[in-house]
Design an enzyme around this catalytic site. Structure first.
Site, mmCIF file in Angstrom:
data_model
loop_
_atom_site.group_PDB
_atom_site.id
_atom_site.type_symbol
_atom_site.label_atom_id
_atom_site.label_comp_id
_atom_site.label_asym_id
_atom_site.label_seq_id
_atom_site.Cartn_x
_atom_site.Cartn_y
_atom_site.Cartn_z
ATOM 1 C CD GLU A 262 -1.302 2.431 7.223
ATOM 2 O OE1 GLU A 262 -0.096 2.579 7.476
ATOM 3 O OE2 GLU A 262 -1.795 1.349 6.838
ATOM 4 C CG HIS A 286 3.332 4.601 1.435
ATOM 5 N ND1 HIS A 286 3.332 3.647 0.456
ATOM 6 C CD2 HIS A 286 2.939 3.972 2.564
ATOM 7 C CE1 HIS A 286 2.955 2.483 0.966
ATOM 8 N NE2 HIS A 286 2.714 2.655 2.253
ATOM 9 C CD GLU A 287 2.966 5.461 5.910
ATOM 10 O OE1 GLU A 287 1.880 4.886 6.110
ATOM 11 O OE2 GLU A 287 4.007 4.845 5.608
ATOM 12 C CG HIS A 290 -1.805 3.525 3.840
ATOM 13 N ND1 HIS A 290 -2.244 2.362 3.268
ATOM 14 C CD2 HIS A 290 -0.464 3.353 4.054
ATOM 15 C CE1 HIS A 290 -1.216 1.507 3.140
ATOM 16 N NE2 HIS A 290 -0.129 2.096 3.601
ATOM 17 C CD GLU A 309 1.012 -1.098 2.940
ATOM 18 O OE1 GLU A 309 1.461 -0.129 2.287
ATOM 19 O OE2 GLU A 309 0.692 -1.014 4.148
ATOM 20 C CG ASP A 366 5.792 -8.812 11.329
ATOM 21 O OD1 ASP A 366 5.280 -7.746 10.957
ATOM 22 O OD2 ASP A 366 6.975 -8.925 11.694
ATOM 23 C CE1 TYR A 374 4.689 -3.345 2.251
ATOM 24 C CE2 TYR A 374 4.265 -1.013 1.948
ATOM 25 C CZ TYR A 374 4.406 -2.105 2.776
ATOM 26 O OH TYR A 374 4.229 -1.952 4.120
HETATM 27 N N1 BES Z 1 1.184 0.276 7.100
HETATM 28 C C1 BES Z 1 2.552 0.230 6.746
HETATM 29 C C2 BES Z 1 3.440 -0.221 7.867
HETATM 30 C C3 BES Z 1 3.136 -1.616 8.395
HETATM 31 C C4 BES Z 1 2.828 -2.649 7.545
HETATM 32 C C5 BES Z 1 3.192 -1.852 9.734
HETATM 33 C C6 BES Z 1 2.543 -3.909 8.060
HETATM 34 C C7 BES Z 1 2.914 -3.103 10.247
HETATM 35 C C8 BES Z 1 2.583 -4.144 9.405
HETATM 36 C C9 BES Z 1 3.034 1.585 6.230
HETATM 37 O O1 BES Z 1 2.103 2.260 5.466
HETATM 38 C C10 BES Z 1 4.214 1.353 5.339
HETATM 39 O O2 BES Z 1 4.027 0.728 4.331
HETATM 40 N N2 BES Z 1 5.398 1.832 5.705
HETATM 41 C C11 BES Z 1 6.604 1.693 4.924
HETATM 42 C C12 BES Z 1 6.907 2.945 4.177
HETATM 43 C C13 BES Z 1 6.452 2.986 2.778
HETATM 44 C C14 BES Z 1 6.939 4.250 2.104
HETATM 45 C C15 BES Z 1 6.772 1.774 1.954
HETATM 46 C C16 BES Z 1 7.755 1.502 5.885
HETATM 47 O O3 BES Z 1 7.547 1.657 7.087
HETATM 48 O O4 BES Z 1 8.849 1.210 5.440
HETATM 49 ZN ZN ZN Z 2 1.838 1.358 3.535
#
Ligand code: BES
Ligand code: ZN
Length: 597
Positions: A262, A286-287, A290, A309, A366, A374
């Protein structure tokens, strides 16, 4: 606010306020080089400022006074930590208002992925950053804590035939000079700093939305995201006006390690959502969500990741329901719940990693950023919705975003706000909600609402028929209308005992191996790998060589590892594919495949 265990700068008495960045992008040496000039927000409050750096080469560190006079600054870097990097401590003089750091990135900088032309859709090289969670410090000396915000301006110099884009106001076409200027006038945390450079073109989708992609990808992207303006309008109707002016998407090459990121004003997305039938656009919702939960109201530390999330998943489903109806959103809800139960099983139902409030000090953040934040986060909001009704929950969320815009939020502060504005006004409500069980307890509390999907009932019926021996092609009369969500639910529901021969029948009937939908392929390949259905192998290996999205790679490599002789096969495929993956993915996979000591 609780201290951030993942930033040296979290406790710095002096905070940054504005960044002026000047960077040259060199594809030959795979480095960014230039200066970061930090205006300090409160230089009088202390005599030292602390920044985060990791794998950066510092050529000079200067302090500037209000007139712009520069002098070398006394500074020291602390011991390096593989995850956190180093603290950079800089001494200030009485009249110091800014710092100027001349620096270069390492070719291996963890945030950056440098792609050769063959790894893109076009004929030119490509660079992109991924800063969340704590990788901004590998390409920018910064206070890399989500609780610290700053505005920025940037000048970026790239090869003249390429276009540069940032999480900021962006150019819409190349200008021939290769020098681009950017401005982000709203304060953002460092994890939302982003840069991409490539042979990119732009197509508008509405007056304030559009999409960037490499030229071969652009027509498909324009088709896939045709509803983008409607999504922004639906989001605004739910929870208040969009505060970032434009909302554009950037479609990255397939090695992008996430589904989406995002980055403010310019969401980065994987090309694996270009399914051709708009079936995977909930990721864009989703994005987009954010832009409120995360980018306006920001988790204070990575222990509070669920505030980013969980709210975003709830909001995403509300946008999808608004646009495509409840039956559609229910499918997403059920798939989400299935993923949550699977994750709880994997992590262990009693593990504290299944709490919403995490305790990640001493670990790589991480590791803690799982499906729990989520889907358990979303489920808590659904539970509250069940107790107080939608109108009251919506009013609460809207007021929460408005009250804390451009601020950080930790779990304790959120709980206090929730109690003060909602729970304390109604005796018994907090105990009905069982708030403590959700936030600081394991697994999924039993008062979570049961979710079900009308459209999945037909899928479950087909699965039952299959179990009782009905031939695959007569199973699913309505299957031609099935969305990819129904197919994914179908594939997840297939018994884990199917033989290669039975998979061949299903493949002949439904053409899974030839699917262009990455979600379907991932669900399908898990079966084909387990059963040793060899006809799918070339497609599987091709997928693993090109797609770098960690969410797909991890289950597929795990499936390979679980087969007899699978370790050497997985390692062989990985050896041929690893160069196409971002460090975020190789970090996980090196550990999974035991190729790192
Ligand atoms: N911000 C996250 C991606 C992220 C989280 C990057 C933690 C690094 C550390 C992004 O908004 C996200 O949640 N992406 C998901 C997709 C979503 C539809 C669940 C993904 O990349 O799978
Ligand atoms: Zn996210």
């Amino acid at each position: 606010m609780s201290p951030d265990p993942h930033s040296h700068a979290g406790t710095s008495p002096v905070r940054v306020g504005h960044l002026a960045l000047d960077l040259a992008v060199d594809f030959e040496s795979r480095t960014l080089a230039g200066t970061a000039t930090w205006q300090l927000a409160n230089p009088e409050a202390g005599r030292e400022v602390v920044l985060d750096v990791r794998d950066l080469t510092l050529d000079s560190v200067e302090r500037l006074d209000a007139a712009g006079n520069a002098a070398p600054a006394d500074h020291a870097t602390g011991p390096p930590d593989a995850v956190l990097g180093q603290a950079l401590r800089v001494a200030l003089a009485a009249d110091t208002t800014a710092l100027r750091l001349r620096y270069r990135t390492a070719p291996t900088a963890a945030a950056l992925q440098w792609l050769a032309p063959a790894q893109t859709a076009g004929t030119q090289p490509f660079l992109f950053t991924q800063s969340q969670a704590i990788l901004a410090r590998t390409w920018l000396p910064c206070q890399d804590s989500p609780g610290i915000r700053f505005t920025y301006e940037a000048t970026v110099r790239v090869p003249a035939h390429l276009l540069a884009l940032m999480s900021a106001e962006n150019p819409q076409q190349r200008n021939g000079s290769g020098t681009y200027h950017f401005r982000m006038t709203r304060p953002i945390p460092a994890y939302l700093m982003a840069l991409a450079v490539g042979d990119l073109a732009f197509a508008p989708l509405s007056g304030r939305t559009g999409v960037y992609a490499e030229l071969p990808t652009l027509p498909g992207a324009t088709h896939e995201f045709a509803d983008l303006e409607n999504m922004v309008a639906a989001a605004e109707q739910l929870y208040g006006s969009y505060r970032w002016e434009r909302y554009d998407l950037l479609v990255l090459p397939p090695s992008f390690p996430f589904g989406g990121m995002e980055n403010p004003m310019l969401t980065f997305v994987t090309p694996t959502i270009l399914a051709g039938d708009r079936s995977l656009t909930s990721l864009v919702a989703h994005e987009l969500a954010h832009s409120w939960s995360g980018n306006l109201v920001t988790n204070g530390t990575w222990n509070d990741f669920w505030l980013n999330e969980g709210f975003t998943v709830y909001f995403e489903r509300r946008i999808m329901e608004h646009l495509y109806g409840q039956d559609y959103a229910d499918m997403l809800q059920v798939l989400g719940r299935e993923a949550l139960c699977h994750t709880i099983e994997e992590i262990g139902a009693t593990s504290s990693d299944t709490h919403l409030r995490l305790h990640l000090a001493g670990r790589d953040p991480d590791e803690g950023l799982t499906e729990i934040a989520y889907e358990k986060g979303c489920a808590l909001l659904l539970t509250l919705e069940g107790l107080i009704g939608r109108p009251r929950l919506d009013a609460f969320i809207k007021a929460y975003f408005a009250r804390f815009s451009f601020e950080a939020m930790d779990t304790a502060t959120f709980l206090a706000y929730l109690r003060a504005t909602l729970l304390d006004r109604e005796p018994g409500l907090e105990s009905q909600l069982r708030l403590a069980d959700w936030v600081d307890g394991p697994g999924l509390p039993t008062n979570a609402p049961v979710v079900s999907s009308r459209r999945f009932a037909a899928v479950d019926h087909a699965l039952a028929g299959l179990e009782s021996g009905t031939a695959a092609d007569v199973l699913v009369p309505g299957a031609t209308d099935w969305s990819s969500h129904e197919w994914v639910h179908f594939l997840h529901g297939l018994p884990p005992t199917l033989t290669a021969g039975q998979l061949a029948d299903l493949d002949a009937a439904f053409g899974f191996t030839a699917s262009g939908n990455a979600e379907i392929l991932t669900a399908w390949f898990s079966h084909t790998v387990r059963a040793g259905y060899a006809a799918a192998t070339p497609a599987l290996e091709n997928f693993l060589r090109h797609v770098g999205r960690r969410k797909f790679l991890v289950p597929l490599y795990r499936a390979l590892l679980a087969t007899p002789g699978g370790t050497s096969r997985a390692r062989r495929i990985y050896a041929g594919a690893r160069a196409n993956y971002h460090s975020v993915a190789t970090g996980t996979l090196d550990a999974l495949l035991g190729t790192r000591t």
